[in-house]
Design an enzyme around this catalytic site. Structure first.
Site, PDB file in Angstrom:
ATOM      1  N   SER A  91     -11.036  -0.896  -1.295  1.00 47.35           N
ATOM      2  CA  SER A  91      -9.759  -0.952  -0.575  1.00 47.35           C
ATOM      3  C   SER A  91      -9.970  -1.255   0.903  1.00 47.35           C
ATOM      4  CB  SER A  91      -9.023   0.386  -0.696  1.00 47.35           C
ATOM      5  OG  SER A  91      -8.479   0.558  -1.969  1.00 47.35           O
ATOM      6  N   HIS A 107      -3.915   6.140   3.224  1.00 52.68           N
ATOM      7  CA  HIS A 107      -4.614   4.958   2.710  1.00 52.68           C
ATOM      8  C   HIS A 107      -4.053   3.675   3.314  1.00 52.68           C
ATOM      9  CE1 HIS A 107      -5.768   1.898  -0.343  1.00 52.68           C
ATOM     10  NE2 HIS A 107      -6.789   2.704  -0.611  1.00 52.68           N
ATOM     11  N   ASP A 117       0.847  -1.194   0.000  1.00 53.45           N
ATOM     12  CA  ASP A 117       0.000   0.000   0.000  1.00 53.45           C
ATOM     13  C   ASP A 117       0.882   1.242   0.000  1.00 53.45           C
ATOM     14  OD1 ASP A 117      -2.365   1.768   0.590  1.00 53.45           O
ATOM     15  OD2 ASP A 117      -3.320  -0.158   0.994  1.00 53.45           O
TER      16      ASP A 117
END
Length: 557
Positions: free
Chosen positions: A286, A115, A75
């Protein structure tokens, strides 16, 4: 539906459904969304609705499971010091830099996007030391995070390199990838294929729904579990990408969704450097993928295929949302997997640790390089567990090689050391690590290969010299873009000069105009500089023998 909430000076707040929101806009009224806040440092819900769905328990206060299993996390990096994650991160690296992962420093994966920290929390957050933080699906699992996404995106070669690094070094059991794109990549596909026998791959389906077949890569790879997004009412979201259906529900083929999990307005961990509270809400598939990865760690069945098959037995149908229905469908696959639907049978007795295997058994590295070791615990019931992050690591000679708590060994000096792991009174085999000398630095050398002079005589006995210096490498090939520094010395003093070498390796100097009384001048090369070459004055020479390659005495004609 319109639900009045509060009145304010100049306006009021209401709760609207979709149709009512449009009606308000048609009336010409100005509207804005109500922001959601929570107390500093405390999540609004320690066990968000996605946890409640997977655990089939709306009253759950904390989660459990995943011990001995490590999840690879590809990620934007991670806030490894977040209170809810600091106890879970066993290692992290940056694949986006100029160094290969084997050479990159550990713990260099700070998440400046958010994220990655968010997805990591959904998988393994453990509530922090006070248990007042947020909880992921498998709070006892380890997490090895590799940053594969930078401000320029997530490059395929970084992703493939990260998969190979985690697989080649036996660091993880599961890899979660909340990344995707519209086309496949041969490097990623080959890396997944190389490690599918030892690693279970999970990826987000994509946010390009609701059209059939809108699933993104790498989720559409049949060797990867593709995860769609549902909301708190267990309805597949419109943004969640849909797959295809080949008609055979017994196996997952290319382009098919396998599971669905919470992905709309999901609360999870967030970098405290960006959001001081440490928590934030995100939406997308996600957010769904790491929850399934966490569940795989919690319900691990000893190998990827067995675990993947077992997860399907725990899934219940998702029947709401475009494309969803009873049985396998293109929107949610087999549905929402659960902890409680088909939990593994409890062991009849606690297994006894019999041995620990450390690998690789024999390895040679250069001084200054590192090597990741893996420890596997073997039990008397035939089971085995990756305990790399749980054992105590030791080196027989720390002057030769050191090893840290994650099993990462570093070569210090030439020699041989034994790397071992210890746990519960059991010591592993000796893994021999040989440290060799670092390869010699090969210098690119250059020198003066010729000095030529021509003299121009003027009026009244005045004269001047023109000197050409040729710069060669050790193979007598012209070197360009070097800078030559020289001096001109007469009885009256010394002047300095310099010039840039041309493509043919030559550099031309012009002296001052000397009076008739100056009988001669000494020309000397004092230095040659270059970005990549090193000046070797000892190799200076002049094939004409009118200089020694460094100094030339020039006489008045």
């Amino acid at each position: 539906m319109v639900e009045y909430r509060h009145g304010f000076q100049g306006g009021f707040s209401v709760k609207l459904d979709g149709k009512s929101r449009q009606d308000v806009k048609n009336l010409g009224l100005s509207t804005s969304n109500v922001a959601v806040y929570h107390p500093n440092g405390v999540p609004s819900d320690p066990t968000p609705y996605g946890i409640e769905q997977i655990y089939s328990d709306t009253g759950i206060s904390q989660t459990s499971g995943g011990a001995g299993i490590t999840i690879g996390h590809l990620d934007t990096g991670i806030d490894r010091n977040h209170p809810d994650l600091v106890g879970r991160v066993v290692g992290c690296k940056d694949a986006t830099g100029s160094l290969a992962l084997s050479d990159a420093a550990n713990n260099t994966c700070q998440d400046w996007d958010g994220h990655g920290t968010h997805t990591a929390g959904s998988a393994v957050a453990d509530g922090g030391s006070t248990h007042t933080g947020i909880w992921g699906v498998a709070p006892e699992a380890g997490l090895y995070s590799i940053m594969v996404c930078s401000s320029s995106g997530c490059l395929a070669d970084d992703i493939a390199a990260a998969i190979d690094y985690l697989g080649n070094n036996n660091l993880v059991n599961v890899i979660t990838m909340s990344i995707g794109g519209p086309s496949s990549d041969s490097r990623i596909a080959a890396a997944i294929d190389r490690h599918k026998g030892s690693i279970l791959f999970v990826a987000s389906a994509g946010n390009t729904g609701p059209a059939r077949g809108s699933i993104e890569y790498p989720a559409w790879d049949p060797n990867v579990i593709a995860v769609a997004a549902i909301d708190n009412a267990e309805s597949v979201t419109n943004f969640s990408s849909r797959g295809v259906d080949d008609g055979d529900d017994s196996v997952v083929s290319i382009g098919e969704i396998e599971f669905a999990a919470a992905g709309k307005i999901v609360e999870s961990t967030f970098p405290t450097a960006i959001e001081p509270s440490g928590y934030a809400y995100y939406s997308g598939t996600s957010m769904a993928a790491p929850q399934v990865a966490g569940l795989a760690a919690k319900l691990w069945q000893g190998d990827p295929n067995s675990t993947r098959t077992y997860l399907r037995t725990t899934a219940t149908d998702i029947t709401s949302g475009r494309g969803a229905g009873v049985g396998y469908d293109v929107a949610s696959g087999y549905g929402l997997p659960h902890v409680g639907t088909a939990s593994p049978p409890p062991p009849t007795s606690d297994p006894v640790l019999t041995s620990i295997d450390v690998s690789p058994a024999n390895k040679t590295i250069e001084k200054g390089k590192s090597q990741q070791y893996k420890a596997v615990a073997n039990y008397d019931d035939g089971s085995f567990v990756n305990v790399t992050s749980s054992v105590n690591w030791d080196s027989s000679d720390t002057a030769v090689a050191t090893v840290d708590d994650t099993g990462m060994a570093n070569g210090v000096e030439e020699g041989t050391a034994n790397i071992v792991a210890l746990m519960d009174g059991v010591i592993s085999n000796n893994a021999t690590l040989t440290v060799s000398s670092a390869p010699p630095v090969v210098l690119k050398l250059m020198h003066v290969g010729d000095i030529d002079v021509s003299i121009k005589q003027g009026r009244r006995g005045r004269w001047e010299a023109y000197v050409t210096v040729l710069v060669h490498d050790s193979g007598e090939v012209a070197v360009n873009r070097a800078r030559v520094e020289v001096t001109w010395t007469t009885p009256d003093g010394t002047d300095t000069d310099s010039c840039r070498v041309k493509l043919d390796g030559t550099c031309r100097f012009r002296s001052d105009r000397f009076d008739d009384g100056v009988a001669g001048v000494t020309f000397q090369v004092t230095g040659v500089g270059h970005k990549t070459y090193t000046y070797d004055q000892d190799d200076n020479h002049d094939p004409d023998a009118d200089s020694d390659g460094t100094t030339m005495v020039i006489f008045k004609p």
